[in-house]
Design a protein around this motif. Structure first.
Motif, short mmCIF file in Angstrom:
data_model
loop_
_atom_site.label_atom_id
_atom_site.label_comp_id
_atom_site.label_asym_id
_atom_site.label_seq_id
_atom_site.Cartn_x
_atom_site.Cartn_y
_atom_site.Cartn_z
N ASP A 41 0.85 -1.19 0.00
CA ASP A 41 0.00 0.00 0.00
C ASP A 41 0.89 1.24 0.00
N ALA A 42 0.83 2.03 -1.08
CA ALA A 42 1.73 3.17 -1.24
C ALA A 42 1.45 4.28 -0.23
N CYS A 43 0.31 4.23 0.45
CA CYS A 43 -0.05 5.27 1.41
C CYS A 43 0.26 4.86 2.86
N SER A 44 0.83 3.69 3.05
CA SER A 44 1.14 3.19 4.39
C SER A 44 2.65 3.19 4.62
N ASP A 45 3.10 4.04 5.55
CA ASP A 45 4.53 4.07 5.86
C ASP A 45 5.03 2.70 6.29
N HIS A 46 4.27 2.02 7.14
CA HIS A 46 4.70 0.73 7.67
C HIS A 46 4.80 -0.30 6.56
N ALA A 47 3.80 -0.35 5.68
CA ALA A 47 3.83 -1.34 4.59
C ALA A 47 4.99 -1.08 3.64
N VAL A 48 5.20 0.20 3.30
CA VAL A 48 6.30 0.52 2.37
C VAL A 48 7.64 0.23 3.02
N ALA A 49 7.76 0.51 4.31
CA ALA A 49 9.02 0.20 5.01
C ALA A 49 9.32 -1.28 4.93
N ARG A 50 8.30 -2.11 4.92
CA ARG A 50 8.52 -3.55 4.84
C ARG A 50 9.08 -3.96 3.48
#
Length: 314
Positions: A41-50
């Motif tokens: 999800d491009a709007c989720s910092d946590h998801a992108v960090a993963r």
């Protein structure tokens, strides 16, 4: 880090499940017409960090936000007439556009690497479109491989590199184009940042003028600009006429070799085979010698990937 990775079929049920995983902050690898992407999800910092964690990717390297089409892109960036013309001509397809980030776009700053611009692309692969449609928002998706290694063009390549590090892989078969998207900077004069699956000549023709060429000052403004990138484990020697002792040969045209990108000298076929053949030769554990590739059309993209694969490792 560990994840219970599952394989998903490339049907609507599989794409719907992929979208559910993305909404929950998970990572999903899925096919595009270029290479397999590792989506979050491009709007989720946590998801992108993963993504960075799974790929062991330097955090200063920007990502591409994948969208269904121009309508979604225009909500994320300041859309222009030039962007509209290029999207109308080549989207969905292997073309990424870099534009100023729109106010209130909501995209994680990890996607832009803190820059004021965003790279956007609408992939043509029906599975990618189905995942994006089911998810309903932008998906950040670099290539689904460990950072700096050979890009994946099959689900098996993804599995070999990321199994246990991501939630799911959608198996949509082999990618047809086989090299990453062409990246054009539209924040000022249209500029080629990275050659790729759409020849620059086609873009020149659509614009009615030649693209400017990016001169690197060491600043990363888009994905795929790191000097050592797309690299196999073994050393790569370019412009070889024959293998040396201890080398395997990646050929092009009518040459004696272990694997041939295109015996007939077809650059489209060569691009589609590039990463798959590099994976196969890398598995031998021997150094790789590569035939000369013409610096025209898709040959520019192939040579760009090969030069990065052969670059000194940091």
């Amino acid at each position: 880090m560990s994840a219970d990775t599952v394989m998903l079929a490339a049907d609507q049920a599989g794409c719907d499940r992929a979208a559910e995983i993305l909404r929950a902050g998970g990572l999903v690898a899925f096919p595009t017409e270029t290479v397999y992407g590792l989506g979050a999800d491009a709007c989720s910092d946590h998801a992108v960090a993963r993504i960075f964690e799974a790929k062991d990717r330097p955090r200063f390297n920007p990502l591409i936000a994948h969208v269904e089409g121009a309508e979604m892109a225009a909500r994320l960036v300041r859309w222009t007439d030039t962007a509209d013309a290029l999207a109308g001509a080549f989207w969905p397809g292997p073309l990424t556009l870099v534009l100023p980030l729109a106010e209130g776009a909501g995209v994680s700053s990890l996607v832009t690497a803190g820059l004021s611009s965003l790279a956007v692309r609408a992939p043509a692969h029906p599975v990618a479109q189905a995942v994006l449609g089911a998810f309903g928002g932008p998906v950040a998706a670099p290539s689904a491989n460990r950072s700096g290694r050979i890009s994946p063009t099959t689900a098996a390549h993804v599995r070999a590199g990321l199994w246990g590090r991501i939630e799911a892989i959608v198996d949509g078969g082999a990618c047809g184009v086989g090299v990453e998207s062409t990246i054009i900077d539209l924040t000022d004069r249209p500029t080629l940042l990275r050659p790729g699956g759409l020849p620059a000549e086609a873009i020149d023709a659509a614009l009615g003028q030649p693209l400017a060429r990016h001169r690197s000052d060491g600043t990363l403004t888009a994905p795929g600009q790191m000097q050592s990138h797309y690299a196999p484990g073994a050393a790569v020697r370019l412009n070889a006429s024959a293998p040396r002792p201890g080398e395997v040969m990646l050929g092009f045209g009518r040459v004696d070799c272990d694997l041939n990108l295109s015996p007939s000298g077809d650059l489209t076929e060569a691009a589609a085979n590039l990463f798959s053949h590099l994976h196969s030769l890398d598995a031998t554990g021997r150094q790789i010698a590569v035939s000369p590739i013409p610096e025209t059309g898709l040959g520019r993209a192939i040579n760009d990937r090969l030069r990065r694969a052969a670059a000194p490792r940091g």
